[in-house]
Every structure is written in structure tokens, then in C-alpha cells.
Design a protein around this motif. Structure first.
Motif, PDB file in Angstrom:
ATOM      1  N   PHE A 146       0.833  -1.206   0.000  1.00  0.00           N
ATOM      2  CA  PHE A 146       0.000   0.000   0.000  1.00  0.00           C
ATOM      3  C   PHE A 146       0.867   1.255   0.000  1.00  0.00           C
ATOM      4  O   PHE A 146       0.643   2.184  -0.793  1.00  0.00           O
ATOM      5  CB  PHE A 146      -0.918   0.002   1.224  1.00  0.00           C
ATOM      6  CG  PHE A 146      -1.704   1.268   1.382  1.00  0.00           C
ATOM      7  CD1 PHE A 146      -2.912   1.443   0.732  1.00  0.00           C
ATOM      8  CD2 PHE A 146      -1.222   2.313   2.186  1.00  0.00           C
ATOM      9  CE1 PHE A 146      -3.629   2.626   0.862  1.00  0.00           C
ATOM     10  CE2 PHE A 146      -1.936   3.492   2.316  1.00  0.00           C
ATOM     11  CZ  PHE A 146      -3.143   3.651   1.651  1.00  0.00           C
ATOM     12  N   VAL A 147       1.858   1.292   0.882  1.00  0.00           N
ATOM     13  CA  VAL A 147       2.718   2.474   0.977  1.00  0.00           C
ATOM     14  C   VAL A 147       3.559   2.632  -0.287  1.00  0.00           C
ATOM     15  O   VAL A 147       3.746   3.755  -0.778  1.00  0.00           O
ATOM     16  CB  VAL A 147       3.619   2.388   2.225  1.00  0.00           C
ATOM     17  CG1 VAL A 147       4.612   3.538   2.257  1.00  0.00           C
ATOM     18  CG2 VAL A 147       2.760   2.384   3.490  1.00  0.00           C
ATOM     19  N   LYS A 148       4.056   1.541  -0.833  1.00  0.00           N
ATOM     20  CA  LYS A 148       4.822   1.616  -2.077  1.00  0.00           C
ATOM     21  C   LYS A 148       3.981   2.222  -3.192  1.00  0.00           C
ATOM     22  O   LYS A 148       4.443   3.067  -3.964  1.00  0.00           O
ATOM     23  CB  LYS A 148       5.302   0.216  -2.478  1.00  0.00           C
ATOM     24  CG  LYS A 148       6.214   0.198  -3.711  1.00  0.00           C
ATOM     25  CD  LYS A 148       6.689  -1.216  -4.008  1.00  0.00           C
ATOM     26  CE  LYS A 148       7.569  -1.231  -5.259  1.00  0.00           C
ATOM     27  NZ  LYS A 148       8.019  -2.620  -5.572  1.00  0.00           N
ATOM     28  N   GLY A 149       2.715   1.803  -3.274  1.00  0.00           N
ATOM     29  CA  GLY A 149       1.813   2.367  -4.271  1.00  0.00           C
ATOM     30  C   GLY A 149       1.554   3.842  -4.035  1.00  0.00           C
ATOM     31  O   GLY A 149       1.490   4.639  -4.979  1.00  0.00           O
TER      32      GLY A 149
ATOM     33  N   ALA B 138       4.544   5.852  -5.198  1.00  0.00           N
ATOM     34  CA  ALA B 138       4.687   5.844  -6.655  1.00  0.00           C
ATOM     35  C   ALA B 138       3.610   6.655  -7.364  1.00  0.00           C
ATOM     36  O   ALA B 138       3.871   7.249  -8.426  1.00  0.00           O
ATOM     37  CB  ALA B 138       4.658   4.404  -7.159  1.00  0.00           C
ATOM     38  N   LEU B 139       2.407   6.701  -6.796  1.00  0.00           N
ATOM     39  CA  LEU B 139       1.261   7.236  -7.542  1.00  0.00           C
ATOM     40  C   LEU B 139       0.688   8.543  -6.997  1.00  0.00           C
ATOM     41  O   LEU B 139      -0.206   9.124  -7.613  1.00  0.00           O
ATOM     42  CB  LEU B 139       0.147   6.182  -7.562  1.00  0.00           C
ATOM     43  CG  LEU B 139       0.459   4.889  -8.302  1.00  0.00           C
ATOM     44  CD1 LEU B 139      -0.621   3.862  -8.062  1.00  0.00           C
ATOM     45  CD2 LEU B 139       0.616   5.145  -9.793  1.00  0.00           C
ATOM     46  N   ARG B 140       1.185   9.027  -5.858  1.00  0.00           N
ATOM     47  CA  ARG B 140       0.522  10.141  -5.180  1.00  0.00           C
ATOM     48  C   ARG B 140       0.454  11.413  -6.018  1.00  0.00           C
ATOM     49  O   ARG B 140      -0.443  12.242  -5.800  1.00  0.00           O
ATOM     50  CB  ARG B 140       1.205  10.422  -3.845  1.00  0.00           C
ATOM     51  CG  ARG B 140       2.627  10.966  -3.948  1.00  0.00           C
ATOM     52  CD  ARG B 140       3.285  10.930  -2.568  1.00  0.00           C
ATOM     53  NE  ARG B 140       4.570  11.616  -2.513  1.00  0.00           N
ATOM     54  CZ  ARG B 140       5.718  11.086  -2.910  1.00  0.00           C
ATOM     55  NH1 ARG B 140       5.733   9.866  -3.425  1.00  0.00           N
ATOM     56  NH2 ARG B 140       6.848  11.772  -2.795  1.00  0.00           N
ATOM     57  N   HIS B 141       1.346  11.590  -6.948  1.00  0.00           N
ATOM     58  CA  HIS B 141       1.316  12.794  -7.783  1.00  0.00           C
ATOM     59  C   HIS B 141       0.518  12.604  -9.071  1.00  0.00           C
ATOM     60  O   HIS B 141       0.317  13.567  -9.818  1.00  0.00           O
ATOM     61  CB  HIS B 141       2.734  13.234  -8.130  1.00  0.00           C
ATOM     62  CG  HIS B 141       3.570  13.601  -6.947  1.00  0.00           C
ATOM     63  ND1 HIS B 141       3.155  14.512  -6.002  1.00  0.00           N
ATOM     64  CD2 HIS B 141       4.787  13.155  -6.536  1.00  0.00           C
ATOM     65  CE1 HIS B 141       4.092  14.630  -5.070  1.00  0.00           C
ATOM     66  NE2 HIS B 141       5.080  13.817  -5.361  1.00  0.00           N
TER      67      HIS B 141
ATOM     68  N   ARG C 221       3.388  13.633   5.832  1.00  0.00           N
ATOM     69  CA  ARG C 221       4.768  13.539   5.372  1.00  0.00           C
ATOM     70  C   ARG C 221       4.921  13.022   3.945  1.00  0.00           C
ATOM     71  O   ARG C 221       5.902  13.344   3.267  1.00  0.00           O
ATOM     72  CB  ARG C 221       5.578  12.639   6.321  1.00  0.00           C
ATOM     73  CG  ARG C 221       5.705  13.198   7.725  1.00  0.00           C
ATOM     74  CD  ARG C 221       6.483  12.264   8.623  1.00  0.00           C
ATOM     75  NE  ARG C 221       6.580  12.769   9.979  1.00  0.00           N
ATOM     76  CZ  ARG C 221       7.528  13.615  10.407  1.00  0.00           C
ATOM     77  NH1 ARG C 221       8.471  14.020   9.566  1.00  0.00           N
ATOM     78  NH2 ARG C 221       7.547  14.036  11.661  1.00  0.00           N
ATOM     79  N   ILE C 222       3.981  12.190   3.498  1.00  0.00           N
ATOM     80  CA  ILE C 222       4.126  11.584   2.169  1.00  0.00           C
ATOM     81  C   ILE C 222       3.010  12.034   1.233  1.00  0.00           C
ATOM     82  O   ILE C 222       3.250  12.510   0.131  1.00  0.00           O
ATOM     83  CB  ILE C 222       4.151  10.045   2.270  1.00  0.00           C
ATOM     84  CG1 ILE C 222       5.369   9.588   3.076  1.00  0.00           C
ATOM     85  CG2 ILE C 222       4.177   9.414   0.873  1.00  0.00           C
ATOM     86  CD1 ILE C 222       5.451   8.098   3.310  1.00  0.00           C
TER      87      ILE C 222
END
Length: 305
Positions: free
Chosen positions: A176-179, A182-185, A204-205
Motif C-alpha cells: 500500500f505504501v509503495k503504491g 509511486a502514484l501520489r502525484h 509527510r508523504i
């Protein structure tokens, strides 16, 4: 389209579909439930999702729910239509119904039960994206579909022209965190837990919120995200702790209910709160007396009874 094409954020629950004791769709109860959700300041809702028992709805009933929701609260919150189906052709019909109703977007899992391959999943979403020009949220729910969409596959899906969001309900928190990273922007990213970890991720992320289920706590759910956004982290922790009581008492690590069906639990809890959530429709069964007592005890502990 991309994440900036929509303003989806905060708490957007998949909501229950009211049925009468005889199993008929109860549209007056639906309207009253929608008003309650709006009054509780939800950021949005998902209509005819798994919580809404999409699997027992006819195509016409699903379209009726879409139209009624758009009329009742579409100017007060984001309304997404659940379009889960076994084939792209079915999903496209539901997506067109959502678009015709004026919904803000759709939510779609890979075909359940089928356990499709990676290329089949891509083709499924590609077919829907090409056919209907409506913002699409990819829903990763391994418990219900038998497949877990990893970051590489989610990244490829994010390339599709109408994909603007991901609801990632994987039990693999590392994934979940890796995704998210990678995709938040690129897309809106949902599934942020309402705890200290969630606060850290949001501050923070990144991340956009949670597409939860039922909204039993009412305004507490969306106010967690409002508190984080406003910098009132102590209030966020308090509200999040209340939400975690529900998750720990009623659900497991894979987001499935730990007793009975999630739909029956949520409907009974909402009914105890005075919300006309109605009955479940078969094949689901109502709660037993012992299960009802378990739900009542949780609400009592939270000061809601």
C-alpha cells in the motif's frame, strides 16, 4: 484526466442500500439515509459498492440508485457509482448509467471470482475507459476479487485516460505504501488508515483519504481528515481511535467482517443510530441475537446508545 481533474478527498464511504423486509428496494429510506450522510458532512459516497450489495441488485435498480443519489445529494458531496461486474460490457452499461445520472465518477474492481491475469485486468479497464468518458477509480480489493494489484500494475492502470484515483484495500501494508509513494502525484490515492500511521502518511508523504464503509460514526469519519488538514492532530487522534474501535471489533486484517456479513453489521448499527438502513437482501442473512448484542456493545462503548 489525472488527479487534478477531480477534487475527491477525505472520507468517502461505500454506503448501504436499504431494502424492505420482503427484499424490495426502499427508495424513501434511501433518500432519508442520503440526507443523513450529507448532514454528517461526508466528503462523498460510493453508491452500489460491496457495502451496497451490488451483487444482488438488478441493472435497473442500480441505475435507480444512481439517479436518486444524484438528485438527493449530488450538489452537496461527491457521488461515485459502483460499477463492479463480471464483464467489461456489463461494467460499461453501469458506467453509462452513472454518467447519465450525473454522478461525479465510478468505482470499479477487477472482475470478481474470475481471478483474471495481469493482461486481462489491463484489457478490462482499458475497455471501460475507452467506452465511457467518466472519471474512474480503480478499486484493489483482493478479498473480493482474488487478485492483488501491485504497484507496477496500478502504475500501468494509471496510464489509462480516465483513471484519476485508486482505492487500495490490500492487506499488504508495505505494498500500500509503495503504491502511495509511486502514484501520489498522478492519481488520488485512498485507503489511509485513521491512526497515527495514517497521520504520518498524510502529513509527510501524501494520500487523499479513505473510502470506508457504512459511515456508522457519522461526522467522526470525515472530521478525522478535516482535523489532519487543519493541523489539529490531537483531535484527529481522538476521532481515529473511535474509528479503530469499529475496525477492531467488527473487521479483520483483510477488511472482511469478523462475524456475519459486513452489510448486516453496518445496517443494524445504522438502524440503532436512527438511520433507515433497512434490511439485507438474500443471500445475506440478518444478524443473530448474539451478533446484534455484539454490535450494540460496541456502540455503547462509543457512547452512541
Amino acid at each position: 484526466m489525472d488527479r487534478d481533474s477531480v477534487d475527491w478527498h477525505g472520507y468517502i464511504p461505500a454506503v448501504t442500500t436499504p431494502f424492505t423486509a420482503d427484499g424490495d428496494l426502499d427508495l424513501p429510506a434511501w433518500a432519508a439515509q442520503l440526507d443523513w450522510l450529507a448532514d454528517q458532512r461526508m466528503h462523498g459516497i460510493v453508491v452500489a459498492g460491496t457495502t451496497g450489495e451490488w451483487f444482488s441488485l438488478t441493472e435497473q435498480e442500480r441505475a435507480e440508485l444512481f439517479h436518486a443519489a444524484a438528485r438527493q445529494v449530488g450538489d452537496r458531496m461527491t457521488v461515485l457509482g459502483g460499477c463492479n461486474a463480471y464483464t467489461a460490457a456489463e461494467a460499461i452499461r453501469h458506467a453509462r448509467a452513472a454518467q447519465a445520472a450525473g454522478l461525479h465518477g465510478i468505482l470499479l474492481t477487477p472482475p470478481p471470482y474470475v481471478v483474471p491475469s495481469r493482461e486481462e485486468i489491463l484489457a478490462f479497464y482499458r475497455d471501460v475507459s475507452k467506452a465511457v468518458d467518466i472519471p474512474l477509480c480503480v478499486y484493489n480489493w483482493p478479498r473480493g476479487t482474488g487478485v492483488d494489484l501491485d504497484t507496477e500494475l496500478l502504475t500501468r492502470l494509471a496510464d489509462l485516460p480516465t483513471v484519476v484515483a485508486v482505492k487500495n484495500s490490500t492487506p499488504d501494508f508495505g505494498g500500500f505504501v509503495k503504491g502511495l509513494v509511486a502514484l501520489r502525484h498522478r492519481v488520488r490515492y485512498f485507503g489511509i488508515p485513521t491512526n497515527e500511521t495514517g497521520i504520518e502518511l498524510l502529513t509527510r508523504i501524501g494520500g487523499d483519504g479513505l473510502m470506508g464503509a457504512g459511515a456508522v460514526l457519522g461526522a467522526d469519519h470525515p472530521d478525522f481528515f478535516r482535523a489532519v488538514a487543519g493541523g489539529d492532530l490531537d483531535r484527529a487522534r481522538h476521532l481515529g481511535a473511535r474509528d479503530r474501535v469499529l475496525m477492531e471489533n467488527w473487521f479483520g486484517a483483510d477488511y472482511g467482517a469478523s462475524f456475519a456479513s459486513a452489510q448486516a453489521i453496518l445496517k443494524y448499527a445504522l438502524t440503532l443510530r436512527g438511520v433507515p438502513a433497512g434490511h439485507v437482501r438474500r443471500p445475506l442473512l440478518p444478524l443473530t441475537a448474539d451478533q446484534q448484542a455484539r454490535v450494540r456493545a460496541t456502540l455503547t462503548d462509543l457512547g452512541l446508545r
